[in-house]
Design an enzyme around this catalytic site. Structure first.
Site, PDB file in Angstrom:
ATOM      1  N   SER A  94      22.072 -10.767  -6.642  1.00 23.87           N
ATOM      2  CA  SER A  94      23.297 -10.732  -5.872  1.00 23.87           C
ATOM      3  C   SER A  94      22.934  -9.485  -5.029  1.00 23.87           C
ATOM      4  O   SER A  94      23.022  -9.633  -3.481  1.00 23.87           O
ATOM      5  CB  SER A  94      24.645 -10.341  -6.612  1.00 23.87           C
ATOM      6  OG  SER A  94      25.017 -11.317  -7.374  1.00 23.87           O
ATOM      7  N   SER A 141      38.857 -18.524  -0.396  1.00 21.66           N
ATOM      8  CA  SER A 141      38.551 -19.567  -0.047  1.00 21.66           C
ATOM      9  C   SER A 141      38.622 -20.065   1.509  1.00 21.66           C
ATOM     10  O   SER A 141      37.918 -20.747   1.979  1.00 21.66           O
ATOM     11  CB  SER A 141      38.952 -20.832  -0.952  1.00 21.66           C
ATOM     12  OG  SER A 141      38.615 -20.556  -2.354  1.00 21.66           O
ATOM     13  N   THR A 167      30.243  -7.051  -2.546  1.00 14.67           N
ATOM     14  CA  THR A 167      29.130  -6.517  -3.103  1.00 14.67           C
ATOM     15  C   THR A 167      28.377  -5.486  -2.591  1.00 14.67           C
ATOM     16  O   THR A 167      28.122  -5.522  -1.141  1.00 14.67           O
ATOM     17  CB  THR A 167      28.069  -7.672  -3.248  1.00 14.67           C
ATOM     18  OG1 THR A 167      28.918  -8.794  -4.022  1.00 14.67           O
ATOM     19  CG2 THR A 167      26.844  -7.567  -4.147  1.00 14.67           C
ATOM     20  N   GLU A 366      30.554 -17.012  -2.922  1.00 12.64           N
ATOM     21  CA  GLU A 366      29.910 -18.054  -1.965  1.00 12.64           C
ATOM     22  C   GLU A 366      30.134 -19.457  -1.956  1.00 12.64           C
ATOM     23  O   GLU A 366      29.508 -20.501  -2.157  1.00 12.64           O
ATOM     24  CB  GLU A 366      28.346 -17.904  -2.496  1.00 12.64           C
ATOM     25  CG  GLU A 366      27.564 -16.861  -2.323  1.00 12.64           C
ATOM     26  CD  GLU A 366      27.317 -16.451  -1.136  1.00 12.64           C
ATOM     27  OE1 GLU A 366      27.049 -17.284  -0.131  1.00 12.64           O
ATOM     28  OE2 GLU A 366      26.795 -15.256  -0.870  1.00 12.64           O
ATOM     29  N   HIS A 369      33.287 -23.544  -6.910  1.00 13.96           N
ATOM     30  CA  HIS A 369      32.758 -24.875  -7.244  1.00 13.96           C
ATOM     31  C   HIS A 369      33.788 -26.013  -6.749  1.00 13.96           C
ATOM     32  O   HIS A 369      33.183 -27.083  -6.001  1.00 13.96           O
ATOM     33  CB  HIS A 369      32.876 -25.035  -9.106  1.00 13.96           C
ATOM     34  CG  HIS A 369      32.394 -26.278  -9.619  1.00 13.96           C
ATOM     35  ND1 HIS A 369      30.906 -26.259  -9.734  1.00 13.96           N
ATOM     36  CD2 HIS A 369      32.981 -27.367 -10.008  1.00 13.96           C
ATOM     37  CE1 HIS A 369      30.825 -27.876 -10.150  1.00 13.96           C
ATOM     38  NE2 HIS A 369      32.143 -28.248 -10.408  1.00 13.96           N
TER      39      HIS A 369
END
Ligand SMILES: Cc1cc2nc3c(=O)[nH]c(=O)nc-3n(C[C@H](O)[C@H](O)[C@H](O)COP(=O)(O)OP(=O)(O)OC[C@H]3O[C@@H](n4cnc5c(N)ncnc54)[C@H](O)[C@@H]3O)c2cc1C
Length: 386
Positions: A94, A141, A167, A366, A369
């Site tokens: 990451s 999202s 991050t 990212e 799912h």
């Protein structure tokens, strides 16, 4: 002996000499430099800062970019780097994904010459760290709903808003902050020592514990004219960065799965129950075979994905399919590996539990799912179901 990765379909000869060399170098570095300490870092919730110059020296930061001190590898070699790094830990991969794909790539693709000269060589060497601020507390999202705003001032721009789950946030020298200027999403390269910029770490994570995750607060943060990324506007900016990073994650997930499979196989061959190694029981073999099958399919997807990217034919739907499949595959394999290790699998003495928990973040970030399901769904039906 070094790490022997599963290659059931003899895919090794499908890679170029250079790709194999890059992969093997990173594999060795992960074995010698990452593996000895990563478990301790993960347990203590610390990021292994000492690895940053090592990654810089090896050209692992922005490896597929050209010029400005970057290595200019093929996309496949970049993918294999991610695979090897994530065999060590998803947090390590990451760090490199954010630095290379989410910050260096947009500067390289959309930045001014002055921004490229200023940031890229320093970031490639690991002397400057970047973070990517897209997600907000209320917009994950659906990042296009972001509230962070930029207003034009006499000498530049004033930024207001909060970014969350970022991050590298508190260790970065530059934050790429996505904000709305006159209602249009734009990227701003914000030096983290700017007045009005604060980064606070998020503690208490079950997952990606060897990675820094922060909240960025922009309180009337003033930046100069030169902070604006001139070459892109709208959601195409952040989405094109995400496509680069997701490509690497497709390979990275295979690395985590390879580590768990390897650990489960050797444990099953050693562990004796009812006077026989558990690897000799059909139920255990079924689990190992499922792992081999799923890893092999994921490897084939990535092989094709890399070649499509090299030919500039890759589509976002193809990246989503591989991200969706490969991360779910790795998550399932980590859980099954944990099961094969029995009670030992729940301790820090083995790595499958660490990968299992890390992969929960990889499943969510990212594009979750489910969001990738919707991206593929829209591409095959032509109907947007978001
Ligand atoms: C460790 C970590 C590091 C991260 N690093 C970064 C970073 O560096 N930069 C950055 O900008 N962000 C980062 N993120 C944020 C990450 O990208 C978001 O968490 C992710 O996009 C999901 O957003 P959310 O958490 O708000 O979940 P939500 O969007 O609230 O989703 C919650 C659930 O609802 C589902 N859902 C949402 N919308 C729909 C729909 N239309 N249909 C069906 N289901 C739906 C999702 O699939 C999910 O299951 C990081 C996250 C983590 C955990």
């Amino acid at each position: 002996m070094g790490f022997q990765a599963l290659d059931y379909y003899a895919l090794d000869d499908q890679f170029t000499h250079e790709e194999r060399m890059v992969r093997d170098t990173v594999r060795e570095v992960v074995t010698s430099r990452v593996m000895p300490t990563i478990g301790k870092h993960w347990a203590e919730g610390t990021f292994p800062h000492e690895l940053i110059p090592v990654f810089g020296e090896l050209g692992l930061l922005g490896p597929s970019l050209t010029g400005y001190g970057c290595a200019g590898t093929s996309p496949t070699a970049y993918g294999l780097i991610c695979q090897e790094l994530e065999r060590g830990d998803s947090g390590i991969r990451s760090f490199c994904s954010v630095q290379g794909s989410l910050v260096m790539y947009p500067i390289w693709a959309f930045g001014s010459e002055e921004q490229k000269q200023r940031y890229l060589p320093e970031m490639a060497a690991g002397r400057a760290i970047g973070c990517f601020g897209l997600t907000e507390p209320d917009f994950g999202s659906n990042p296009s709903g972001m509230l962070t705003s930029a207003t034009k001032t006499a000498g530049g721009y004033r930024l207001r808003g909060t970014k969350r789950w970022i991050t590298n946030g508190s260790i970065a020298q530059v934050a790429l902050v996505w904000a709305k200027l006159d209602g249009v999403v734009r990227g701003f390269l914000v030096p983290t020592n700017s007045k009005g910029f604060t980064a606070r770490d998020i503690h208490g994570k079950w997952s990606l514990r060897a990675s820094v995750t922060s909240e960025l607060i922009l309180e009337d943060c003033e930046v100069g004219e030169d902070a604006l990324l001139p070459g892109v506007s709208g959601m195409r900016g952040p989405l094109s960065c995400l496509s680069q990073a997701r490509f690497g994650i497709c390979y990275g997930a295979i690395g985590a799965a390879l580590a768990c499979y390897d650990e489960a196989l050797s444990y099953a061959k050693d562990r004796v129950q009812f006077s026989r190694p558990i690897a000799g029981y059909q139920l255990v073999q079924r689990k190992l075979v499922d792992m081999v099958e799923e890893i092999t399919k994921a490897q084939l997807l990535c092989l094709r994905l890399g070649r499509l990217k090299e030919q500039d034919k890759i589509t976002p739907g193809q990246i989503s399919l591989a991200k969706r499949n490969n991360v779910a595959m790795a998550r399932d394999i980590a859980r099954d590996a944990r099961d094969i290790l029995g009670a030992n699998g729940v301790t820090h003495d083995y790595q499958c539990g660490r990968h299992m928990l890390n992969l929960e973040s990889v499943f969510t970030y990212e594009g979750t799912h489910d969001i990738h399901t919707l991206i593929i769904g829209a591409s095959v039906t032509g109907i947007d179901a978001f």
